[in-house]
Every structure is written in C-alpha cells, then in structure tokens.
Design an enzyme around this catalytic site. Structure first.
Site, mmCIF file in Angstrom:
data_model
loop_
_atom_site.group_PDB
_atom_site.id
_atom_site.type_symbol
_atom_site.label_atom_id
_atom_site.label_comp_id
_atom_site.label_asym_id
_atom_site.label_seq_id
_atom_site.Cartn_x
_atom_site.Cartn_y
_atom_site.Cartn_z
ATOM 1 N N LEU A 56 -1.470 -0.302 18.201
ATOM 2 C CA LEU A 56 -2.505 0.673 18.534
ATOM 3 C C LEU A 56 -1.868 2.069 18.546
ATOM 4 O O LEU A 56 -0.752 2.235 19.044
ATOM 5 C CB LEU A 56 -3.046 0.337 19.924
ATOM 6 C CG LEU A 56 -4.450 0.835 20.243
ATOM 7 C CD1 LEU A 56 -5.453 0.198 19.279
ATOM 8 C CD2 LEU A 56 -4.807 0.486 21.677
ATOM 9 N N GLU A 66 -7.421 -2.198 -2.724
ATOM 10 C CA GLU A 66 -6.859 -1.241 -1.755
ATOM 11 C C GLU A 66 -5.889 -0.294 -2.455
ATOM 12 O O GLU A 66 -5.849 0.905 -2.168
ATOM 13 C CB GLU A 66 -6.079 -1.970 -0.649
ATOM 14 C CG GLU A 66 -6.933 -2.785 0.287
ATOM 15 C CD GLU A 66 -6.105 -3.540 1.313
ATOM 16 O OE1 GLU A 66 -5.098 -3.010 1.801
ATOM 17 O OE2 GLU A 66 -6.478 -4.687 1.636
ATOM 18 N N ASN A 114 -7.118 4.968 7.780
ATOM 19 C CA ASN A 114 -6.681 3.570 7.808
ATOM 20 C C ASN A 114 -7.371 2.848 6.658
ATOM 21 O O ASN A 114 -8.437 3.268 6.211
ATOM 22 C CB ASN A 114 -7.097 2.912 9.133
ATOM 23 C CG ASN A 114 -6.627 1.474 9.235
ATOM 24 O OD1 ASN A 114 -5.503 1.149 8.838
ATOM 25 N ND2 ASN A 114 -7.470 0.589 9.743
ATOM 26 N N LEU A 130 0.142 -2.716 12.782
ATOM 27 C CA LEU A 130 -0.470 -3.618 13.756
ATOM 28 C C LEU A 130 -0.424 -3.099 15.190
ATOM 29 O O LEU A 130 -0.878 -3.789 16.100
ATOM 30 C CB LEU A 130 0.187 -5.002 13.661
ATOM 31 C CG LEU A 130 0.012 -5.680 12.294
ATOM 32 C CD1 LEU A 130 0.719 -7.029 12.243
ATOM 33 C CD2 LEU A 130 -1.471 -5.849 11.952
ATOM 34 N N HIS A 190 -8.807 -0.939 5.769
ATOM 35 C CA HIS A 190 -9.140 -2.248 6.347
ATOM 36 C C HIS A 190 -9.564 -3.160 5.200
ATOM 37 O O HIS A 190 -10.324 -2.729 4.329
ATOM 38 C CB HIS A 190 -10.277 -2.083 7.367
ATOM 39 C CG HIS A 190 -10.655 -3.375 8.022
ATOM 40 N ND1 HIS A 190 -9.887 -3.947 9.014
ATOM 41 C CD2 HIS A 190 -11.692 -4.221 7.815
ATOM 42 C CE1 HIS A 190 -10.450 -5.091 9.381
ATOM 43 N NE2 HIS A 190 -11.545 -5.282 8.678
ATOM 44 N N ASN A 207 0.840 -1.214 0.000
ATOM 45 C CA ASN A 207 0.000 0.000 0.000
ATOM 46 C C ASN A 207 0.869 1.255 0.000
ATOM 47 O O ASN A 207 0.549 2.234 -0.673
ATOM 48 C CB ASN A 207 -0.944 0.010 1.206
ATOM 49 C CG ASN A 207 -2.235 -0.723 0.914
ATOM 50 O OD1 ASN A 207 -3.039 -0.290 0.091
ATOM 51 N ND2 ASN A 207 -2.424 -1.864 1.568
HETATM 52 C C1 GRF Z 1 -3.467 -4.790 3.750
HETATM 53 O O1 GRF Z 1 -4.357 -5.801 3.405
HETATM 54 C C2 GRF Z 1 -4.169 -3.867 4.695
HETATM 55 O O2 GRF Z 1 -5.509 -3.670 4.410
HETATM 56 C C3 GRF Z 1 -4.024 -4.626 5.944
HETATM 57 O O3 GRF Z 1 -2.699 -5.087 5.924
HETATM 58 C C4 GRF Z 1 -2.309 -5.289 4.593
HETATM 59 C C5 GRF Z 1 -1.045 -4.516 4.363
HETATM 60 O O4 GRF Z 1 -0.383 -4.928 3.232
HETATM 61 N N1 GRF Z 1 -4.493 -3.924 7.065
HETATM 62 P P1 GRF Z 1 0.864 -4.117 2.696
HETATM 63 O O5 GRF Z 1 1.926 -4.094 3.775
HETATM 64 O O6 GRF Z 1 0.408 -2.741 2.322
HETATM 65 O O7 GRF Z 1 1.325 -4.905 1.514
#
Ligand code: GRF
Length: 215
Positions: free
Chosen positions: A91, A178, A106, A89, A108, A18
């Site tokens: 908080l 995403e 964020n 991961l 999800h 991402n």
């Molecule tokens: C993605 O699926 C995001 O939605 C989730 O963790 C993953 C992260 O993947 N919360 P990356 O590190 O961006 O490849």
C-alpha cells in the site's frame, strides 16, 4: 523553451515485464520521450524489476514493507515527479498518495470497477474473471487514490476470454495488452496531455479505436 522531462519512478514487486515495456517505450521515443526512468523500487529483494534496473544502471532500491517514510524520502532524494505502479503489492502511504495526486498511475489486470479491490492481484484476478463467466477482460490504467483500485480510470483495452482459458493463459493475454496500454498512458501523463481535474475527472486521453493499434 523546452519543458523539462519528467522523472519517473516505477514501483514493482514482480518480474518487471511492465517496467521493461515502459523502458522500451522511452528508449524508442528517444529525444521525443517526455520522461526519464529515474528510480525503481521493490519490496522484494529478488524482484526481476530490480535486476532489470541494475542492468540499465538506473537506481534500484529494495525497500522492505512498512518503510513508508523511507519511500517518501527516496522519492524526494531522486527528485521524482511521477510514479508508475507496476504490480506493486504494498500500500502506498497516504502522504505519498496525496503528494502525487494526479501524477501516479497504476495498471490493474482486469476491467475496473469489476474484479478489483484488496486481495485482487495476480492470478486471483484472472481466476475471479473466469469464475464469473465474463467473456471479456483486459487491463485498466487508473490514477492512484487512497482507496485500492478506485482512482479515476484513464484507459482500458478489451481482451477476449476464451472457453479454454486458465488463469495463466488469460493473464498472459492481458499482460501483453498491459505492455502496450501502460507505456502509452504514462507518455500521455508525463507529456502533460493527461490530467486529473479538480472534479476528479480525467482529461486529455484520446478515444481509442480498438480495431487498430494505439495512436
Ligand atoms: C501485472 O499483471 C500487473 O497488472 C499486476 O501485476 C503484474 C505485474 O507483472 N498488477 P510484471 O512484474 O510487470 O511482469
């Protein structure tokens, strides 16, 4: 007078795909980009996200768990104006959440408010979607609030669930969505179009035509 560009921090625990999509979008927008990628933070020393950031010579900081005060200090040192969580991961300390109210997003990997909350991350989310027999899934971009996965929803994108799916195959299909939805949402936020109203409602997100590409 030109508006100063936002200074974006991306916080990620994983491979950083991402982060890559966000960076690619900023590069593609060039002079029209509304943000500079100014800081990447990870709680995992070996995170691909840190490696990618170093390759672009963007400040990349490994911040082990429970160093909340350090996160706040780092964000101040780098004059960060906006935060994008991308598979982070840990908080976020409540004082940081409050300070970045309406300026932290964020992503999800499921359609909130279903399949979210504490412990719902990674393959677990997709396994839960398959176990429930849901026929559609997809990413949700939302503002970060003090409650896990409960901040106001900004944007979603539907992704079909196939009868042959495994958590991995579904996860890969959602991840591809995403990569489009998140940079688009971040641009809306940093360009000033997307706002979070005092009533907790989201403003300034164009309706999406799901039969077409994002506007
Ligand atoms: C993605 O699926 C995001 O939605 C989730 O963790 C993953 C992260 O993947 N919360 P990356 O590190 O961006 O490849």
């Amino acid at each position: 007078m030109t508006t100063p560009r936002a200074r974006l921090a991306v916080l990620a625990s994983g491979s950083g795909s991402n982060l890559q999509a966000i960076r690619d979008d900023l590069v593609a927008r060039g002079a029209a980009a509304s943000a500079d990628l100014a800081l990447v933070v990870s709680d995992r020393r070996a995170a691909g996200a840190l490696e990618r950031a170093r390759g672009w010579t963007i400040p990349a900081v490994h911040l082990p768990k429970d160093e909340g005060a350090t996160l706040d200090r780092l964000l101040r040192e780098h004059a960060i104006t906006h935060i994008a969580l991308a598979g982070y991961l840990q908080l976020i300390p409540p004082d940081v959440v409050r300070r970045f109210h309406g300026r932290m997003l964020n992503v999800h990997p499921a359609l909130l408010p279903a399949f979210g909350g504490p412990g719902m991350y990674g393959a677990r989310v997709h396994a839960a979607v398959l176990a429930a027999g849901a026929r559609v899934s997809g990413p949700t971009v939302h503002f970060v609030s003090e409650h896990y996965d409960e901040g106001a929803i900004v944007a979603q994108w539907p992704v079909p669930v196939r009868s042959t799916d495994t958590p991995e195959s579904l996860g890969a299909r959602v991840l591809a969505a995403e990569h489009k939805l998140y940079p688009w949402s971040i641009h809306l936020l940093t360009s000033g179009s997307l706002t979070l109203g005092p009533d907790g409602r989201v403003h300034g997100v164009p309706d999406i035509d799901f039969d077409r590409e994002l506007p």
